[in-house]
Design a protein around this motif. Structure first.
Motif, short mmCIF file in Angstrom:
data_model
loop_
_atom_site.label_atom_id
_atom_site.label_comp_id
_atom_site.label_asym_id
_atom_site.label_seq_id
_atom_site.Cartn_x
_atom_site.Cartn_y
_atom_site.Cartn_z
N GLU A 78 0.84 -1.21 0.00
CA GLU A 78 0.00 0.00 0.00
C GLU A 78 0.87 1.26 0.00
N GLU A 112 -5.09 4.44 -0.90
CA GLU A 112 -4.07 3.45 -0.49
C GLU A 112 -3.44 3.80 0.84
N HIS A 115 -5.63 2.51 3.41
CA HIS A 115 -5.48 1.05 3.55
C HIS A 115 -4.25 0.73 4.40
FE LIG Z 1 -5.04 -0.54 -1.32
#
Ligand SMILES: [Fe+2]
Ligand SMILES: [Fe+2]
Length: 166
Positions: A78, A112, A115
């Motif tokens: 990520e 991201e 995440h």
């Molecule tokens: Fe992701």
């Protein structure tokens, strides 16, 4: 020979993963056009391709570790997407005047890092018995802990666009 097989496994994993997502998108399209049964068929095949993809990933050397290792790897992926990969894609799209694609890449880049934060949290709380509901924005992929009260913080989608992860 072994190396060739390893390469072929990686190829088959990528191809089956793509087929799974493509069929899922085809299912959504069929649904929107009122073809319920065709949508079911696309979903069934999508699920079957996922079975293949997972199997190949399991057979590839060193791709699946312990959960602790997997969290670490997922976190790094990520961060890499946020810091290295998406910025390049955004630049190319911008250079070529593809504004809406640059925007889609930018949103993904922003998502991201969220995440990564969730993985970090999981890594830190790994041994705690903590129950969290996750809700995913179906427009941009933002993941919310517990039910969203307002619009998506990344793309502004209404809260009805979130689906709860079972
Ligand atoms: Fe992701
Ligand atoms: Fe969103």
């Amino acid at each position: 020979m072994a190396d060739l097989t390893e390469k072929n496994l990686a190829y088959a994993f990528a191809a089956e993963s793509k087929a799974a997502i493509r069929n899922e998108a085809f299912a959504k399209k069929a649904e929107s056009e009122g073809y319920t049964q065709i949508a079911h068929l696309f979903r069934a095949i999508s699920d079957a391709e996922s079975v293949h993809a997972r199997r190949y990933l399991q057979l590839m050397r060193g791709k699946i570790g312990s959960t602790e290792e997997n969290l670490e790897r997922a976190f790094e992926n990520e961060i890499n997407a946020n810091v290295e990969e998406y910025p390049k894609l955004i630049k190319d799209a911008t250079d070529e005047g593809k504004e809406s694609i640059a925007k889609a890449f930018s949103r993904s880049r922003d998502v991201e890092s969220g995440h990564a934060d969730l993985y970090k949290k999981a890594m830190n709380h790994m041994l705690e018995d903590r129950e969290t509901d996750y809700h995913v924005c179906q427009v941009c992929g933002f993941v919310s802990e517990d039910a969203p009260k307002d619009n998506c913080p990344v793309c502004g989608a209404v809260k009805e666009k979130f689906t709860q992860v079972k």
